[in-house]
Design a protein around this motif. Structure first.
Motif, mmCIF file in Angstrom:
data_model
loop_
_atom_site.group_PDB
_atom_site.id
_atom_site.type_symbol
_atom_site.label_atom_id
_atom_site.label_comp_id
_atom_site.label_asym_id
_atom_site.label_seq_id
_atom_site.Cartn_x
_atom_site.Cartn_y
_atom_site.Cartn_z
ATOM 1 N N LYS A 224 45.865 67.618 61.190
ATOM 2 C CA LYS A 224 45.102 67.601 59.942
ATOM 3 C C LYS A 224 45.938 68.108 58.771
ATOM 4 O O LYS A 224 45.769 67.657 57.630
ATOM 5 N N GLU A 225 46.843 69.038 59.058
ATOM 6 C CA GLU A 225 47.681 69.583 57.988
ATOM 7 C C GLU A 225 48.782 68.619 57.568
ATOM 8 O O GLU A 225 49.383 68.781 56.511
ATOM 9 N N PHE A 226 49.050 67.609 58.388
ATOM 10 C CA PHE A 226 50.107 66.651 58.068
ATOM 11 C C PHE A 226 49.699 65.669 56.977
ATOM 12 O O PHE A 226 50.561 65.057 56.336
ATOM 13 N N LEU A 227 48.415 65.488 56.791
ATOM 14 C CA LEU A 227 47.940 64.434 55.899
ATOM 15 C C LEU A 227 48.347 64.660 54.448
ATOM 16 O O LEU A 227 48.422 63.706 53.664
ATOM 17 N N ALA A 228 48.601 65.922 54.082
ATOM 18 C CA ALA A 228 48.970 66.230 52.701
ATOM 19 C C ALA A 228 50.483 66.260 52.491
ATOM 20 O O ALA A 228 50.956 66.551 51.393
ATOM 21 N N LEU A 229 51.250 65.918 53.508
ATOM 22 C CA LEU A 229 52.700 66.017 53.400
ATOM 23 C C LEU A 229 53.309 64.848 52.635
ATOM 24 O O LEU A 229 52.817 63.727 52.697
ATOM 25 N N ASP A 230 54.391 65.154 51.933
ATOM 26 C CA ASP A 230 55.285 64.122 51.407
ATOM 27 C C ASP A 230 56.682 64.478 51.902
ATOM 28 O O ASP A 230 56.845 65.380 52.737
ATOM 29 N N THR A 231 57.696 63.787 51.412
ATOM 30 C CA THR A 231 59.042 64.006 51.943
ATOM 31 C C THR A 231 59.478 65.461 51.836
ATOM 32 O O THR A 231 59.945 66.064 52.812
ATOM 33 N N GLN A 232 59.337 66.056 50.649
ATOM 34 C CA GLN A 232 59.800 67.433 50.464
ATOM 35 C C GLN A 232 58.949 68.422 51.253
ATOM 36 O O GLN A 232 59.480 69.341 51.893
ATOM 37 N N LYS A 233 57.634 68.239 51.220
ATOM 38 C CA LYS A 233 56.765 69.148 51.958
ATOM 39 C C LYS A 233 57.003 69.022 53.462
ATOM 40 O O LYS A 233 56.921 70.014 54.194
ATOM 41 N N GLY A 234 57.306 67.813 53.906
ATOM 42 C CA GLY A 234 57.595 67.618 55.318
ATOM 43 C C GLY A 234 58.870 68.336 55.735
ATOM 44 O O GLY A 234 58.927 68.978 56.789
ATOM 45 N N GLN A 235 59.899 68.236 54.891
ATOM 46 C CA GLN A 235 61.149 68.933 55.186
ATOM 47 C C GLN A 235 60.942 70.446 55.186
ATOM 48 O O GLN A 235 61.483 71.163 56.044
ATOM 49 N N ASP A 236 60.150 70.930 54.253
ATOM 50 C CA ASP A 236 59.879 72.371 54.177
ATOM 51 C C ASP A 236 59.144 72.848 55.427
ATOM 52 O O ASP A 236 59.458 73.910 55.974
ATOM 53 N N MET A 237 58.167 72.065 55.869
ATOM 54 C CA MET A 237 57.418 72.441 57.071
ATOM 55 C C MET A 237 58.324 72.480 58.288
ATOM 56 O O MET A 237 58.271 73.420 59.094
#
Length: 260
Positions: free
Chosen positions: A70-83
């Motif tokens: 559920k927390e993945f749905l708000a990710l973009d490239t930068q947020k994904g890399q940060d996570m």
């Protein structure tokens, strides 16, 4: 820090750390990762008399069934890399911890759960355990070290198959392929984990910590593992533990290590 998603039970110097989100199959959400980070960076290192840590999941179905999608749905490239970077940083804390950390995998260890188990030093699986990196089924890849550690444990051939197909493997397959150390009935796994930590606790604490450092150095591309071993060997020979261990060997008695 008060823990919401972690349960801590200390038994004779052994910390049993339970991921406590059974309704969510113990999925790794942001709060759980923050609590793990605090535990391994601040809490556990400060505990005196610590022999080791057993990491397991609440309930009978899952160790950790993955990350909280559920927390993945708000990710973009930068947020994904940060996570992914934050997740890797937390798992490095576990992998580099100076005392033995054993994953007691009591069910599904998928995605982030498989990655978490691989960050631990040893793995004991119950007979119902299942392992896998199914991220490609969601159109993403593992982000918490799965593409790297799975190869370390299984070799490139088998790891590539599992990473590309997203297939799960049984506890017995994981044992045969070298991913886990033991497969035991659920009622025996905890006792085995405690016994291993108890055995390690009788060894020189500095030597154990330096051995963990040297093992990890083998897989660090920016470090020469052989050089790390040379330095660690030299460091251990200068300790009181080494003098005590050598004297105890010569005198045919048990060593009384102090960690100095």
């Amino acid at each position: 820090m008060p823990y919401t998603n972690l349960l801590i039970d200390e038994q004779d110097g052994i910390l049993i750390l339970t991921l406590n989100r059974p309704k969510a199959m113990n999925a790794l959400n942001t709060k759980t990762m923050l609590e793990l980070q605090h535990f391994f960076a601040e809490d556990a290192p400060a505990r005196e008399g610590l022999k080791g840590i057993i990491l397991t999941g609440a309930g009978e179905k899952a160790f950790v069934a993955g990350a909280d999608i559920k927390e993945f749905l708000a990710l973009d490239t930068q947020k994904g890399q940060d996570m992914a970077q934050r997740g890797q940083d937390v798992f490095f804390l576990i992998e580099r911890f100076h005392k033995p950390v054993i994953a007691l995998v009591n069910g599904f260890a998928l995605g982030g759960g498989c990655e978490l188990s691989m960050a631990c030093h040893l793995r004991i699986a119950t007979e119902n355990a299942r392992f896998g990196q199914p991220e490609v089924n969601l159109g993403i890849i593992p982000g918490y070290g799965g593409t790297q550690r799975l190869i370390q444990y299984l070799g490139k051939t088998k790891a590539t198959e599992l990473l590309l197909t997203g297939d799960m493997i049984t506890a017995d397959q994981a044992l045969a392929w070298g991913l886990v150390n033991y497969v035991l009935p659920a009622g025996e796994a905890m006792d085995k984990a405690k016994a291993i930590i108890g055995k390690i606790a009788k060894k020189g604490p500095v030597a154990i910590a330096k051995t963990i450092e040297a093992i990890n150095a083998y897989f660090q591309h920016d470090e020469d593992g052989f050089d790390r071993e040379v330095k660690a060997f030299g460091q251990t020979t200068g300790t009181e533990d080494f003098k005590e261990g050598a004297a105890a060997f010569i005198e045919k008695r048990s060593a009384n290590f102090t960690g100095r």
